[in-house]
Write a protein that holds these residues in place. Structure first.
Motif, short mmCIF file in Angstrom:
data_model
loop_
_atom_site.label_atom_id
_atom_site.label_comp_id
_atom_site.label_asym_id
_atom_site.label_seq_id
_atom_site.Cartn_x
_atom_site.Cartn_y
_atom_site.Cartn_z
N LEU A 51 3.74 38.15 21.17
CA LEU A 51 2.34 37.99 20.74
C LEU A 51 2.21 38.21 19.23
N LEU A 52 2.82 39.27 18.73
CA LEU A 52 2.74 39.54 17.29
C LEU A 52 3.40 38.44 16.48
N SER A 53 4.49 37.91 16.99
CA SER A 53 5.15 36.79 16.32
C SER A 53 4.22 35.57 16.29
N GLY A 54 3.54 35.34 17.38
CA GLY A 54 2.58 34.23 17.44
C GLY A 54 1.43 34.41 16.46
N ILE A 55 1.01 35.65 16.27
CA ILE A 55 -0.05 35.93 15.29
C ILE A 55 0.44 35.57 13.90
N ILE A 56 1.67 35.93 13.59
CA ILE A 56 2.23 35.59 12.28
C ILE A 56 2.35 34.08 12.13
N TRP A 57 2.79 33.40 13.19
CA TRP A 57 2.86 31.94 13.13
C TRP A 57 1.48 31.37 12.80
N GLY A 58 0.45 31.88 13.46
CA GLY A 58 -0.91 31.40 13.20
C GLY A 58 -1.34 31.65 11.77
N ARG A 59 -1.01 32.81 11.24
CA ARG A 59 -1.38 33.12 9.85
C ARG A 59 -0.62 32.24 8.86
N VAL A 60 0.65 31.95 9.15
CA VAL A 60 1.42 31.08 8.26
C VAL A 60 0.82 29.67 8.28
N PHE A 103 9.51 45.61 16.10
CA PHE A 103 8.14 46.02 15.78
C PHE A 103 8.02 46.48 14.33
N VAL A 104 8.98 47.27 13.89
CA VAL A 104 8.96 47.73 12.50
C VAL A 104 9.11 46.54 11.56
N SER A 105 10.02 45.65 11.88
CA SER A 105 10.27 44.49 11.01
C SER A 105 9.07 43.56 10.96
N ILE A 106 8.46 43.30 12.09
CA ILE A 106 7.28 42.42 12.11
C ILE A 106 6.18 43.01 11.23
N TYR A 107 5.95 44.32 11.35
CA TYR A 107 4.92 44.93 10.51
C TYR A 107 5.31 44.81 9.04
N TRP A 108 6.56 45.14 8.71
CA TRP A 108 6.99 45.12 7.32
C TRP A 108 6.89 43.71 6.75
N VAL A 109 7.36 42.73 7.50
CA VAL A 109 7.32 41.33 7.06
C VAL A 109 5.88 40.90 6.82
N GLU A 110 5.02 41.24 7.75
CA GLU A 110 3.62 40.84 7.63
C GLU A 110 2.95 41.51 6.43
N ALA A 111 3.18 42.80 6.25
CA ALA A 111 2.56 43.53 5.15
C ALA A 111 3.12 43.09 3.80
N ARG A 112 4.38 42.77 3.78
CA ARG A 112 5.03 42.41 2.51
C ARG A 112 4.83 40.95 2.13
N ALA A 119 -10.33 40.47 4.13
CA ALA A 119 -10.71 40.23 5.52
C ALA A 119 -9.64 40.70 6.49
N HIS A 120 -8.36 40.69 6.07
CA HIS A 120 -7.27 41.08 6.96
C HIS A 120 -6.84 42.54 6.80
N LYS A 121 -7.39 43.26 5.85
CA LYS A 121 -6.96 44.66 5.64
C LYS A 121 -7.27 45.55 6.85
N PRO A 122 -8.44 45.42 7.49
CA PRO A 122 -8.66 46.24 8.70
C PRO A 122 -7.64 45.92 9.80
#
Length: 146
Positions: A51-60, A103-112, A119-122
């Motif tokens: 699911l988190l990967s899909g969210i990143i795909w959507g944001r990209v 999970f750690v990598s997905i967060y780090w990749v997304e934040a970095r 709008a996305h900070k919360p």
């Protein structure tokens, strides 16, 4: 435009409950439906990581001018395929380790790489909190095995 923030916050917070239950079953060494707690934990973790990967795909896709879009998509797929592969090998403890790294990598990749707008900070703050809780549960599940 309608705000989905309350729904996102509620659903994201409730998504922790299966992790809590699987952690309990794992620590109590009690199976559920014939499956060990660590197996339940790993399979649910793979679903959430997907699911988190899909969210990143959507944001990209939403931000096509992002310089790191290709890297993000490749990283997400590699993390997901590695965790999924470990589930197929029937080694749930390895899966939990790989999912923790995922999970750690997905967060780090997304934040970095996906510089959050105001709008996305919360969302990023909520993502950090939930990722922290989930990572602690990963460590709790792994503790009796190592």
């Amino acid at each position: 435009m309608r705000s989905y923030k309350p729904v996102v916050m509620t659903v994201a917070t409730l998504s922790i409950l299966p992790f809590v239950l699987a952690t309990y079953f794992s620590l109590a060494n009690t199976p559920l439906f014939g499956k060990a707690g660590v197996t339940l934990f790993a399979t649910y973790g793979a679903v959430v990581l997907s699911l988190l990967s899909g969210i990143i795909w959507g944001r990209v896709i939403e931000l096509p001018e992002n310089l790191h879009g290709r890297k993000l998509l490749i990283c997400c797929n590699l993390l997901l395929l590695t965790a999924w592969g470990s589930l197929l090998m029937n080694t749930p403890e390895l899966s939990v380790v790989l999912l923790l790294l995922g999970f750690v990598s997905i967060y780090w990749v997304e934040a970095r790489w996906l510089k959050p707008s105001n709008a996305h900070k919360p969302y990023l703050s909520m993502h950090f909190s939930l990722t922290s809780v989930v990572c602690i549960m990963h460590l709790l599940v792994l503790y009796p095995h190592y």
